[in-house]
Enzyme design. Structure first.
Site, PDB file in Angstrom:
ATOM      1  N   CYS A  10      -8.983  -2.986   4.239  1.00  0.00           N
ATOM      2  CA  CYS A  10      -9.416  -3.602   2.975  1.00  0.00           C
ATOM      3  C   CYS A  10      -9.685  -5.103   3.128  1.00  0.00           C
ATOM      4  O   CYS A  10      -8.791  -5.861   3.484  1.00  0.00           O
ATOM      5  CB  CYS A  10      -8.339  -3.370   1.929  1.00  0.00           C
ATOM      6  SG  CYS A  10      -8.605  -4.267   0.407  1.00  0.00           S
TER       7      CYS A  10
HETATM    8  N1  MHO Z   1      -6.855   0.738  -1.847  1.00  0.00           N
HETATM    9  C1  MHO Z   1      -7.602  -0.414  -2.267  1.00  0.00           C
HETATM   10  C2  MHO Z   1      -8.870  -0.608  -1.520  1.00  0.00           C
HETATM   11  C3  MHO Z   1      -9.659  -1.745  -2.017  1.00  0.00           C
HETATM   12  S1  MHO Z   1     -10.490  -2.447  -0.785  1.00  0.00           S
HETATM   13  C4  MHO Z   1     -11.474  -3.667  -1.347  1.00  0.00           C
HETATM   14  C5  MHO Z   1      -7.855  -0.320  -3.753  1.00  0.00           C
HETATM   15  O1  MHO Z   1      -8.767   0.371  -4.192  1.00  0.00           O
HETATM   16  O2  MHO Z   1      -7.077  -0.910  -4.472  1.00  0.00           O
HETATM   17  O3  MHO Z   1     -11.315  -1.454  -0.127  1.00  0.00           O
END
Ligand code: MHO
Length: 163
Positions: A10
């Site tokens: 992420c």
């Molecule tokens: N698990 C994370 C991923 C966000 S990231 C910008 C969320 O959706 O909160 O890929």
């Protein structure tokens, strides 16, 4: 100033980490390595455009070497989980170093081999090392995300520095 490009899950957390590193002057969230132009978060989310969430890190080589930066990259995420980082899975979360020029490529490969040799992980490092393709900057609402909203998803630089 020199540019580097990393994917380690992420991008909110990767950007947040590198912004804390002394010698880093900027970190920008974006997308790279996919099959379409002008990707958006919505489009890359499903993983089928093969864009990785990446962070473009600008640093001052007089204060921080590229090798030291790559070492930090390897320590701030798990480079042995293919297409997955923590709870996030999909090709957009793959571990990847996109290199600018043969010197960065040589150093990245060397540092990757050193991580394997260290034996910290039970399984081999799967980090891809490839010449940097086009970097597509992500939408404004994905820049400085954790500074705006709080939260984290990677180790902090302070935690690593204290080890
Ligand atoms: N698990 C994370 C991923 C966000 S990231 C910008 C969320 O959706 O909160 O890929």
């Amino acid at each position: 100033m020199e540019k580097s490009l990393f994917g380690a899950g992420c991008f909110w957390g990767v950007e947040d980490f590198f912004l804390q590193v002394p010698g880093v002057s900027n970190a920008v969230s974006g997308y790279a390595g996919g099959t379409t132009d002008n990707p958006t978060y919505r489009l890359i989310c499903a993983g089928d455009t093969y864009h990785a969430e990446v962070v473009e890190v600008t640093f001052d080589p007089a204060h921080l070497s590229y090798g030291a930066l790559v070492d930090l990259f390897f320590r701030m995420h798990n480079p042995t989980t293919r297409d997955r980082q923590g709870p996030d899975h999909g090709t957009q979360y793959r571990s990847v170093i996109f290199t600018h020029g043969p010197e960065q490529a040589r150093i990245a490969a060397e540092r990757k081999a050193a991580v394997d040799a260290l034996g910290k992980w039970k399984t081999p490092v799967v980090t891809q090392i490839e010449p940097a393709p086009t970097f597509w900057k992500a939408e404004e609402n994905h820049q400085r995300y954790f500074q705006k909203h709080g939260g984290h998803c990677h180790v902090s630089y302070a935690e690593l520095a204290a080890e």
